[in-house]
Design a protein around this motif. Structure first.
Motif, mmCIF file in Angstrom:
data_model
loop_
_atom_site.group_PDB
_atom_site.id
_atom_site.type_symbol
_atom_site.label_atom_id
_atom_site.label_comp_id
_atom_site.label_asym_id
_atom_site.label_seq_id
_atom_site.Cartn_x
_atom_site.Cartn_y
_atom_site.Cartn_z
ATOM 1 N N UNK A 136 57.045 75.200 33.422
ATOM 2 C CA UNK A 136 55.586 75.207 33.347
ATOM 3 C C UNK A 136 55.046 73.786 33.235
ATOM 4 N N UNK A 137 55.694 72.968 32.401
ATOM 5 C CA UNK A 137 55.252 71.587 32.224
ATOM 6 C C UNK A 137 55.373 70.806 33.522
ATOM 7 N N UNK A 138 56.485 70.993 34.243
ATOM 8 C CA UNK A 138 56.666 70.295 35.514
ATOM 9 C C UNK A 138 55.574 70.668 36.512
ATOM 10 N N UNK A 139 55.221 71.936 36.554
ATOM 11 C CA UNK A 139 54.170 72.366 37.482
ATOM 12 C C UNK A 139 52.811 71.800 37.080
ATOM 13 N N UNK A 140 52.557 71.748 35.775
ATOM 14 C CA UNK A 140 51.301 71.158 35.309
ATOM 15 C C UNK A 140 51.229 69.684 35.678
ATOM 16 N N UNK A 141 52.336 68.966 35.552
ATOM 17 C CA UNK A 141 52.354 67.542 35.906
ATOM 18 C C UNK A 141 52.109 67.347 37.394
ATOM 19 N N UNK A 142 52.659 68.223 38.216
ATOM 20 C CA UNK A 142 52.416 68.132 39.655
ATOM 21 C C UNK A 142 50.963 68.442 40.006
ATOM 22 N N UNK A 143 50.351 69.326 39.220
ATOM 23 C CA UNK A 143 48.970 69.738 39.468
ATOM 24 C C UNK A 143 47.967 68.688 38.994
ATOM 25 N N UNK A 144 48.366 67.860 38.027
ATOM 26 C CA UNK A 144 47.440 66.939 37.372
ATOM 27 C C UNK A 144 46.677 66.026 38.332
ATOM 28 N N UNK A 145 47.319 65.428 39.362
ATOM 29 C CA UNK A 145 46.567 64.551 40.267
ATOM 30 C C UNK A 145 45.464 65.261 41.050
ATOM 31 N N UNK A 146 45.521 66.594 41.109
ATOM 32 C CA UNK A 146 44.515 67.351 41.842
ATOM 33 C C UNK A 146 43.283 67.649 40.996
ATOM 34 N N UNK A 147 43.388 67.425 39.693
ATOM 35 C CA UNK A 147 42.284 67.754 38.794
ATOM 36 C C UNK A 147 41.235 66.644 38.795
ATOM 37 N N UNK A 148 40.057 66.966 38.307
ATOM 38 C CA UNK A 148 38.967 65.995 38.227
ATOM 39 C C UNK A 148 39.303 64.939 37.170
ATOM 40 N N UNK A 149 39.237 63.633 37.509
ATOM 41 C CA UNK A 149 39.592 62.596 36.529
ATOM 42 C C UNK A 149 38.783 62.686 35.236
ATOM 43 N N UNK A 150 37.534 63.151 35.331
ATOM 44 C CA UNK A 150 36.695 63.251 34.144
ATOM 45 C C UNK A 150 37.158 64.288 33.141
#
Length: 249
Positions: A136-150
């Motif tokens: 789950x953590x690995x997938x969240x880390x991969x998803x992080x660059x797609x999220x809004x920086x704010x």
């Protein structure tokens, strides 16, 4: 959040916070794992154009009080939400849950059928797709660059407040929590929102949940990552409000 007001009430001996904004028929937002009310300000603003929005902080999350041994499993979150809805006389309102919050509202609809009139589950967890907390953590880390920086700093603030120990225990409880028989007990209208760029909850997972909930419908949001409630608040709100109007709610 700059508009609206905080509402704090005691629930099962714990000070429980929600942010309230808008007028009209109520809808309740239930955050994801480790998340807090302030992370849903953009969605609340859109929904408040037509609804009175309660952004609930689960115990141990956001501005709500928690203790070391509570909550540490999903049933704790569900039971507290049920008690909070009853305390505020919000029985039978539509519930919108994000990620783990989606799993919690589904669990609540199965176990406390009188407390919700409709469910909107955004990128819901709920089946043993993620085999370990590490995955789950690995997938969240991969998803992080797609999220809004704010969202980064508000998100870190929320996670630090919730704490690693609580988040790990809740994440581990997800692995075996949701089953077909439980999903089949959901009888209220259910909308599943699927972000097509979500690297945490894949589209097949959402379809799997749909297959076990009678008459559940899916709406897809192109380009939306796991944090679709923040990156695509207008789309989430539009699908939600349209769905509730169709249900006469």
């Amino acid at each position: 959040m700059t508009d609206g007001h905080s509402l704090v009430v005691p629930v099962n001996g714990l000070s429980t916070h929600a942010w309230v904004r808008g007028q009209g028929q109520p809808v309740v937002i239930v955050p994801g794992l480790g998340c807090a009310s302030w992370m849903y300000a953009r969605l609340a603003r859109e929904l408040a154009r037509e609804r009175r929005v309660f952004v609930y902080d689960p115990p141990g999350h956001g501005y709500s009080e928690g203790v070391r041994h509570y909550p540490v499993c999903i049933s704790h979150l569900t039971d507290h939400l049920a008690a909070w809805l009853t305390r505020l006389n919000l029985q039978g309102v539509p519930l919108l849950g994000h990620s783990l919050g989606g799993e919690v509202i589904i669990d609540l609809a199965a176990r406390y059928p009188h407390l919700s009139s409709a469910l909107i589950a955004c990128a819901p967890t709920g089946i043993p797709e993620n085999p370990s907390v590490r995955m789950q953590l690995l997938r969240l880390l991969r998803d992080l660059p797609l999220e809004r920086p704010g969202l980064l700093m508000p998100g870190l603030k929320a996670y630090v407040h919730c704490g690693v120990r609580r988040m790990v225990k809740l994440a581990r409880d997800q692995e075996d929590h949701m089953t077909g028989p439980l999903l089949g007990r959901v009888t209220v209208p259910t909308l599943l929102l699927d972000g097509l760029s979500d690297l945490v909850i894949r589209s097949w997972t959402v379809r799997r949940i749909q297959s076990d909930i009678p008459d559940a419908v899916i709406r897809q949001i192109p380009g939306a990552p796991h944090g679709l409630t923040d990156t695509h608040p207008k789309a989430v709100a539009s699908f939600t409000l349209e769905f509730l109007r169709q249900q006469g709610l």
